[in-house]
Design a protein around this motif. Sequence first.
Motif, PDB file in Angstrom:
ATOM      1  N   SER A 186      52.961   8.460  44.369  1.00  0.00           N
ATOM      2  CA  SER A 186      52.239   7.215  44.369  1.00  0.00           C
ATOM      3  C   SER A 186      52.083   6.699  45.655  1.00  0.00           C
ATOM      4  O   SER A 186      51.480   5.700  46.100  1.00  0.00           O
ATOM      5  CB  SER A 186      52.785   6.306  43.510  1.00  0.00           C
ATOM      6  OG  SER A 186      54.089   5.899  43.813  1.00  0.00           O
ATOM      7  N   LEU A 187      52.692   7.282  46.861  1.00  0.00           N
ATOM      8  CA  LEU A 187      52.497   6.740  48.119  1.00  0.00           C
ATOM      9  C   LEU A 187      51.353   6.457  48.811  1.00  0.00           C
ATOM     10  O   LEU A 187      50.446   7.440  48.460  1.00  0.00           O
ATOM     11  CB  LEU A 187      53.019   7.719  49.285  1.00  0.00           C
ATOM     12  CG  LEU A 187      54.831   7.649  49.326  1.00  0.00           C
ATOM     13  CD1 LEU A 187      55.365   8.895  50.281  1.00  0.00           C
ATOM     14  CD2 LEU A 187      55.165   6.138  49.629  1.00  0.00           C
ATOM     15  N   PRO A 188      50.628   5.391  49.231  1.00  0.00           N
ATOM     16  CA  PRO A 188      49.536   5.356  49.850  1.00  0.00           C
ATOM     17  C   PRO A 188      49.426   6.432  51.053  1.00  0.00           C
ATOM     18  O   PRO A 188      50.484   6.840  51.668  1.00  0.00           O
ATOM     19  CB  PRO A 188      49.670   3.979  50.653  1.00  0.00           C
ATOM     20  CG  PRO A 188      50.548   3.184  49.845  1.00  0.00           C
ATOM     21  CD  PRO A 188      51.736   4.272  49.298  1.00  0.00           C
ATOM     22  N   ARG A 189      48.083   6.794  51.386  1.00  0.00           N
ATOM     23  CA  ARG A 189      48.157   7.889  52.288  1.00  0.00           C
ATOM     24  C   ARG A 189      48.613   7.473  53.667  1.00  0.00           C
ATOM     25  O   ARG A 189      48.882   8.463  54.492  1.00  0.00           O
ATOM     26  CB  ARG A 189      46.560   8.375  52.262  1.00  0.00           C
ATOM     27  CG  ARG A 189      45.877   8.818  51.235  1.00  0.00           C
ATOM     28  CD  ARG A 189      44.476   9.259  51.117  1.00  0.00           C
ATOM     29  NE  ARG A 189      44.224  10.283  51.947  1.00  0.00           N
ATOM     30  CZ  ARG A 189      43.506  10.412  53.161  1.00  0.00           C
ATOM     31  NH1 ARG A 189      42.769   9.527  53.143  1.00  0.00           N
ATOM     32  NH2 ARG A 189      43.301  11.535  53.621  1.00  0.00           N
ATOM     33  N   HIS A 190      48.262   6.299  53.967  1.00  0.00           N
ATOM     34  CA  HIS A 190      48.798   5.828  55.592  1.00  0.00           C
ATOM     35  C   HIS A 190      50.307   5.908  55.521  1.00  0.00           C
ATOM     36  O   HIS A 190      50.701   6.233  56.789  1.00  0.00           O
ATOM     37  CB  HIS A 190      48.051   4.540  55.772  1.00  0.00           C
ATOM     38  CG  HIS A 190      48.783   3.454  55.223  1.00  0.00           C
ATOM     39  ND1 HIS A 190      48.436   3.017  53.665  1.00  0.00           N
ATOM     40  CD2 HIS A 190      49.727   2.691  55.548  1.00  0.00           C
ATOM     41  CE1 HIS A 190      49.190   1.803  53.358  1.00  0.00           C
ATOM     42  NE2 HIS A 190      50.017   1.454  54.334  1.00  0.00           N
ATOM     43  N   VAL A 191      50.964   5.797  54.313  1.00  0.00           N
ATOM     44  CA  VAL A 191      52.330   6.040  54.522  1.00  0.00           C
ATOM     45  C   VAL A 191      52.694   7.254  54.539  1.00  0.00           C
ATOM     46  O   VAL A 191      53.921   7.708  55.445  1.00  0.00           O
ATOM     47  CB  VAL A 191      53.042   5.127  53.307  1.00  0.00           C
ATOM     48  CG1 VAL A 191      54.463   5.323  53.468  1.00  0.00           C
ATOM     49  CG2 VAL A 191      52.666   3.610  53.274  1.00  0.00           C
ATOM     50  N   VAL A 192      52.152   8.242  53.888  1.00  0.00           N
ATOM     51  CA  VAL A 192      52.509   9.496  54.077  1.00  0.00           C
ATOM     52  C   VAL A 192      52.252  10.109  55.255  1.00  0.00           C
ATOM     53  O   VAL A 192      53.188  10.776  55.765  1.00  0.00           O
ATOM     54  CB  VAL A 192      51.491  10.583  52.974  1.00  0.00           C
ATOM     55  CG1 VAL A 192      51.421  11.946  53.382  1.00  0.00           C
ATOM     56  CG2 VAL A 192      51.668  10.072  51.633  1.00  0.00           C
ATOM     57  N   SER A 193      51.223   9.755  56.094  1.00  0.00           N
ATOM     58  CA  SER A 193      51.152  10.144  57.522  1.00  0.00           C
ATOM     59  C   SER A 193      51.912   9.632  58.462  1.00  0.00           C
ATOM     60  O   SER A 193      52.841  10.461  59.200  1.00  0.00           O
ATOM     61  CB  SER A 193      49.483  10.056  58.067  1.00  0.00           C
ATOM     62  OG  SER A 193      49.381   8.528  58.023  1.00  0.00           O
ATOM     63  N   ALA A 194      52.493   8.318  58.261  1.00  0.00           N
ATOM     64  CA  ALA A 194      53.256   7.621  59.185  1.00  0.00           C
ATOM     65  C   ALA A 194      54.654   8.122  59.231  1.00  0.00           C
ATOM     66  O   ALA A 194      55.527   8.506  60.008  1.00  0.00           O
ATOM     67  CB  ALA A 194      53.052   6.062  59.356  1.00  0.00           C
ATOM     68  N   THR A 195      55.157   8.312  57.557  1.00  0.00           N
ATOM     69  CA  THR A 195      56.565   8.696  57.560  1.00  0.00           C
ATOM     70  C   THR A 195      56.681  10.142  57.727  1.00  0.00           C
ATOM     71  O   THR A 195      57.562  10.454  58.139  1.00  0.00           O
ATOM     72  CB  THR A 195      56.880   8.239  56.107  1.00  0.00           C
ATOM     73  OG1 THR A 195      56.061   8.803  55.206  1.00  0.00           O
ATOM     74  CG2 THR A 195      57.064   6.763  55.766  1.00  0.00           C
ATOM     75  N   GLY A 196      55.537  10.873  57.492  1.00  0.00           N
ATOM     76  CA  GLY A 196      55.730  12.150  57.704  1.00  0.00           C
ATOM     77  C   GLY A 196      55.911  12.490  59.160  1.00  0.00           C
ATOM     78  O   GLY A 196      56.622  13.474  59.662  1.00  0.00           O
TER      79      GLY A 196
END
Length: 406
Positions: A186-196
């Motif tokens: 359920s992670l927002p996409r911008h969190v996926v990119s930044a944390t990745g």
Amino acid sequence: MSQQNFNFSIPTEIVYGINSVKHKLPDTIRSLQKAKVFVATDPGLLNTGIIDAVTSLLNMNGIDTAVFAEVEPNPHAQTVMKGAQIYKQESCEMILAIGGGSPMDFGKAVSAIVAHEGHILDYRRGQKPLHKAIPLLIAIPTTVGTGSEVTPVSVITDHEEGRKYVIASPMLAPKAAFIDPSLTTSLPRHVVSATGVDALVHAIESYTSLQSNPITDGLAFEAIKMIKGNLPASYAHPDNLEARAQIHLASTMAGISFGMAGVALVHSCSHPMSALYQVPHGLANAILLPHIIEHNLIANYEKYANIARVFEPSLTFENDRNAARKLAPLLKEFNKALDIPNDFSYLKLDFTDEMVDRLSKDAMNDLGTIPNNPRKAEKEDIRQIYKKVLPNALTKTELEDVYNRV
């Protein structure tokens, strides 16, 4: 290598698998003979229903819970002290940190100060050491980038000073970490990119750290390959559970690596951006990474070339120096594909020379990161790095000089 000496150990049990929390968490807590758990998390995660699902699971298994959901990004020292007070009031016996790096850093800090007198910042790096047994901590990461679930380090912000401080001790390492990819869907996409990309920074910095060793190198380099191969797919297709599982595990592997080898100048420079301007940690790391690699290249062409060849296999046919020089542009393209901005202009601030000087001074004082950097950095080096990513910080002459060098 024959002249190198190192020790390697990890006290954290890693429990990996889809739905591993549901199937194994209650038994793990019961085996520790704990009946009351302090659950540390943030308001956003509370709203997803994940916390209710976990606490209901524990309650059904005879484990009582006290939920503290006030953890903010870059957790405040005052919030840590408040959490410790509630931990004691509720007669809790251990801590369960659920979320990204902030709840885990918070949980570690609460665990530390519950057992020690004074204020949490009394125990920052360079001050008092932790010396008493502290409550056990279990970490459940729900983002794909912090690695904090396997490190003995907590980063806490002092908002009165506008500084981030590190509390570090082997005692802070979580007892167990549950790496459950189903909790990240359920992670927002911008969190996926930044944390990745945050996980990628951990892997790159530990791989090139002056404290690296063959074991940390192996973990970090494999994590780099997993993130490069799976983060774009996970960002573009959130329902691609295999890609999400790959980067979730890669984040933990990078965490083990930097827990031993450390991180370096990217973190030195990102910590002040988070402390002073509330830039999310992973985003600050992602923006700074290519520019700091440009500074560091000369110190280790071989390792930076190895990384560049992961991002562009055709560089196998280039010598190390030429391949390494392609890495920063490749990382900028990687960031662009993940919709990560080129610089900090989104803050809509005009950075004065005094502001850049303050950032540079704080970065130089980030004692847990600067010594690991493969190339020595002076304050003026750091100023020039900041000026490349801060809007209006470069003069016209400096801009022309940057473009001429490129």
